[in-house]
Design a protein around this motif. Structure first.
Motif, mmCIF file in Angstrom:
data_model
loop_
_atom_site.group_PDB
_atom_site.id
_atom_site.type_symbol
_atom_site.label_atom_id
_atom_site.label_comp_id
_atom_site.label_asym_id
_atom_site.label_seq_id
_atom_site.Cartn_x
_atom_site.Cartn_y
_atom_site.Cartn_z
ATOM 1 N N HIS A 1 0.814 -1.210 -0.091
ATOM 2 C CA HIS A 1 -0.175 -0.003 0.013
ATOM 3 C C HIS A 1 0.766 1.325 0.096
ATOM 4 C CE1 HIS A 1 -4.042 -1.764 0.199
ATOM 5 N NE2 HIS A 1 -3.773 -2.629 1.038
ATOM 6 N N GLY A 2 1.892 1.093 0.735
ATOM 7 C CA GLY A 2 2.973 2.419 0.939
ATOM 8 C C GLY A 2 3.533 2.681 -0.557
ATOM 9 N N PHE A 3 3.919 1.574 -1.235
ATOM 10 C CA PHE A 3 4.737 1.810 -2.511
ATOM 11 C C PHE A 3 3.734 2.233 -3.597
ATOM 12 C CE2 PHE A 3 8.440 -0.247 -0.880
ATOM 13 C CZ PHE A 3 9.253 0.233 -1.695
ATOM 14 N N ALA A 4 2.049 1.576 -3.560
ATOM 15 C CA ALA A 4 1.245 2.257 -4.411
ATOM 16 C C ALA A 4 1.039 3.689 -4.099
ATOM 17 C CB ALA A 4 -0.020 1.365 -4.125
ATOM 18 N N ALA A 5 1.029 4.100 -2.857
ATOM 19 C CA ALA A 5 0.834 5.434 -2.584
ATOM 20 C C ALA A 5 1.935 6.417 -3.337
ATOM 21 C CB ALA A 5 0.600 5.764 -1.220
ATOM 22 N N ALA A 6 2.996 5.886 -2.937
ATOM 23 C CA ALA A 6 4.324 6.662 -3.466
ATOM 24 C C ALA A 6 4.320 6.722 -5.005
ATOM 25 C CB ALA A 6 5.578 5.915 -3.135
ATOM 26 N N ALA B 1 4.239 10.041 1.594
ATOM 27 C CA ALA B 1 5.060 10.683 2.694
ATOM 28 C C ALA B 1 4.343 10.691 3.979
ATOM 29 C CB ALA B 1 5.036 12.373 2.341
ATOM 30 N N ASP B 2 3.329 10.466 4.132
ATOM 31 C CA ASP B 2 2.576 9.932 5.377
ATOM 32 C C ASP B 2 2.820 8.385 5.851
ATOM 33 O OD1 ASP B 2 1.060 9.604 7.727
ATOM 34 O OD2 ASP B 2 -0.727 10.519 6.455
ATOM 35 N N LEU B 3 3.685 8.438 6.927
ATOM 36 C CA LEU B 3 3.940 7.005 7.408
ATOM 37 C C LEU B 3 2.661 6.202 7.690
ATOM 38 C CD1 LEU B 3 6.723 7.812 10.087
ATOM 39 C CD2 LEU B 3 6.864 6.365 7.719
ATOM 40 N N ALA C 1 -3.683 -6.568 -1.546
ATOM 41 C CA ALA C 1 -2.628 -5.664 -1.302
ATOM 42 C C ALA C 1 -1.562 -5.680 -2.233
ATOM 43 C CB ALA C 1 -1.979 -5.638 0.166
ATOM 44 N N ALA C 2 -1.115 -6.845 -2.642
ATOM 45 C CA ALA C 2 -0.058 -7.038 -3.836
ATOM 46 C C ALA C 2 -0.518 -6.789 -4.911
ATOM 47 C CB ALA C 2 0.071 -8.780 -3.651
ATOM 48 N N TRP C 3 -1.825 -6.870 -5.477
ATOM 49 C CA TRP C 3 -2.284 -6.317 -6.723
ATOM 50 C C TRP C 3 -2.244 -4.774 -6.860
ATOM 51 C CZ3 TRP C 3 -2.093 -8.398 -11.180
ATOM 52 C CH2 TRP C 3 -2.005 -9.526 -11.348
ATOM 53 N N THR C 4 -2.577 -4.238 -5.321
ATOM 54 C CA THR C 4 -2.642 -2.574 -5.562
ATOM 55 C C THR C 4 -1.251 -1.976 -6.015
ATOM 56 O OG1 THR C 4 -4.289 -2.592 -3.702
ATOM 57 C CG2 THR C 4 -2.672 -0.709 -3.744
ATOM 58 N N ALA C 5 -0.180 -2.772 -5.523
ATOM 59 C CA ALA C 5 1.314 -2.343 -5.928
ATOM 60 C C ALA C 5 1.467 -2.666 -7.134
ATOM 61 C CB ALA C 5 2.134 -2.882 -5.028
ATOM 62 N N PRO D 1 0.291 4.298 -16.486
ATOM 63 C CA PRO D 1 1.124 5.320 -17.369
ATOM 64 C C PRO D 1 1.799 6.504 -16.698
ATOM 65 C CG PRO D 1 -1.037 4.673 -18.435
ATOM 66 C CD PRO D 1 -1.081 4.236 -17.017
ATOM 67 N N GLY D 2 3.015 6.584 -16.801
ATOM 68 C CA GLY D 2 3.545 7.605 -16.193
ATOM 69 C C GLY D 2 4.442 7.350 -14.621
ATOM 70 N N ALA D 3 4.016 5.990 -14.328
ATOM 71 C CA ALA D 3 4.569 5.750 -12.967
ATOM 72 C C ALA D 3 6.096 5.690 -12.916
ATOM 73 C CB ALA D 3 4.103 4.337 -12.601
ATOM 74 N N LEU D 4 6.622 5.088 -14.260
ATOM 75 C CA LEU D 4 8.134 5.198 -14.338
ATOM 76 C C LEU D 4 8.952 6.357 -14.388
ATOM 77 C CD1 LEU D 4 9.030 1.763 -16.575
ATOM 78 C CD2 LEU D 4 9.140 2.159 -13.959
ATOM 79 N N THR D 5 8.055 7.617 -14.424
ATOM 80 C CA THR D 5 8.686 8.840 -14.763
ATOM 81 C C THR D 5 8.558 9.483 -13.402
ATOM 82 O OG1 THR D 5 6.720 9.727 -15.557
ATOM 83 C CG2 THR D 5 8.097 8.870 -17.110
ATOM 84 N N ARG D 6 7.973 8.986 -12.418
ATOM 85 C CA ARG D 6 7.659 9.573 -11.172
ATOM 86 C C ARG D 6 9.266 9.417 -10.237
ATOM 87 N NH1 ARG D 6 2.984 11.552 -9.599
ATOM 88 N NH2 ARG D 6 1.224 10.672 -10.868
ATOM 89 N N GLU D 7 9.181 10.467 -9.288
ATOM 90 C CA GLU D 7 10.246 10.211 -8.120
ATOM 91 C C GLU D 7 9.292 9.860 -6.935
ATOM 92 O OE1 GLU D 7 12.361 13.646 -7.516
ATOM 93 O OE2 GLU D 7 14.078 12.827 -8.910
ATOM 94 N N PHE D 8 9.739 8.490 -6.202
ATOM 95 C CA PHE D 8 8.936 8.310 -4.967
ATOM 96 C C PHE D 8 9.308 8.843 -3.661
ATOM 97 C CE2 PHE D 8 6.954 3.891 -6.654
ATOM 98 C CZ PHE D 8 6.963 4.461 -7.910
ATOM 99 N N THR D 9 8.441 8.779 -2.914
ATOM 100 C CA THR D 9 8.784 9.442 -1.549
ATOM 101 C C THR D 9 8.785 8.078 -0.688
ATOM 102 O OG1 THR D 9 8.071 11.488 -1.823
ATOM 103 C CG2 THR D 9 7.894 10.490 0.477
ATOM 104 N N LEU D 10 9.778 7.421 -0.144
ATOM 105 C CA LEU D 10 9.878 6.406 0.726
ATOM 106 C C LEU D 10 10.340 6.901 2.013
ATOM 107 C CD1 LEU D 10 11.704 4.282 -1.857
ATOM 108 C CD2 LEU D 10 9.449 4.277 -1.607
#
Length: 200
Positions: free
Chosen positions: A49-54, A60-62, A81-85, A92-101
């Motif tokens: 879920h966290g990675f999907a949000a990122a 950014a919210d823990l 949950a696995a399919w959410t990620a 589309p566009g997911a690979l061009t983002r920067e992720f907050t972890l």
């Protein structure tokens, strides 16, 4: 190397493994010290879920990363949950983002390929954790474990592994004749010989 394909392979293997757990397994110990299988699976689901949000520009919210209450059907909760990620990474566009972890850094944002690489490595290792707990094999091909090793060797083996509850423990010496998966595990502080059986 298609990191999304590698990640999907590793995550779907964890789904296959978790599906094999029955009510007698959820309170078993795992290679994650102090964690039962239920707690481990709740953590893994929270990471999805966290990675999907990122991937969607948040994260950014823990609270986005907290373990998931898996209720009476942990396998189904984990699968969802696995399919959410997986779905979030495929948009589309997911690979061009920067992720907050935030569990890794609160000041640095990570390119998508690096962030998804973290997710991939985490679920190769946690897949092994689940497999060892259940006493069944982890079924990943050599190309996948070789990719995981490349990521594992980039993880710094420094003082951050010495804090309480580190992401990974200090590296261990590999056993004689170590497989690629063994090298992944030992580089991240796990013993390939771990067993839930009490010592005699």
């Amino acid at each position: 190397m298609d990191i999304r394909k590698l990640d999907r392979t590793a995550v779907l293997e964890t789904v296959r493994l978790v599906r094999q757990a029955d009510p007698t397994h959820w309170d078993l110990p795992t290679p994650c010290a102090g964690w039962t299988l239920r707690r481990l699976v709740a953590h893994m689901a929270g990471q999805h879920h966290g990675f999907a949000a990122a991937a969607a520009g948040g994260g950014a919210d823990l609270a986005d990363w907290r373990p998931v209450e898996t209720g009476g059907d942990p396998s189904a909760a984990y699968r969802d949950a696995a399919w959410t990620a997986i779905d979030a990474f495929a948009r589309p566009g997911a690979l061009t983002r920067e992720f907050t972890l935030p569990e890794i850094s609160t000041t640095v944002r990570f390119p998508a390929t690096v962030a998804i690489g973290f997710h991939f490595l985490d679920h190769v290792v946690h897949g092994w954790d689940v497999a060892r707990t259940l006493g069944v094999p982890l079924e990943l091909d050599e190309a996948t474990t070789e990719a995981a090793l490349a990521f594992a060797l980039r993880v710094p083996d420094d003082e951050r592994r010495l804090v309480a509850d580190p992401l990974f423990r200090p590296a261990l010496p590999p056993p004689s004749g170590a497989s690629t998966l063994d090298l992944v595990l030992t580089s991240l502080g796990r013993s390939p010989d771990w067993s839930a059986a009490p010592a005699r």
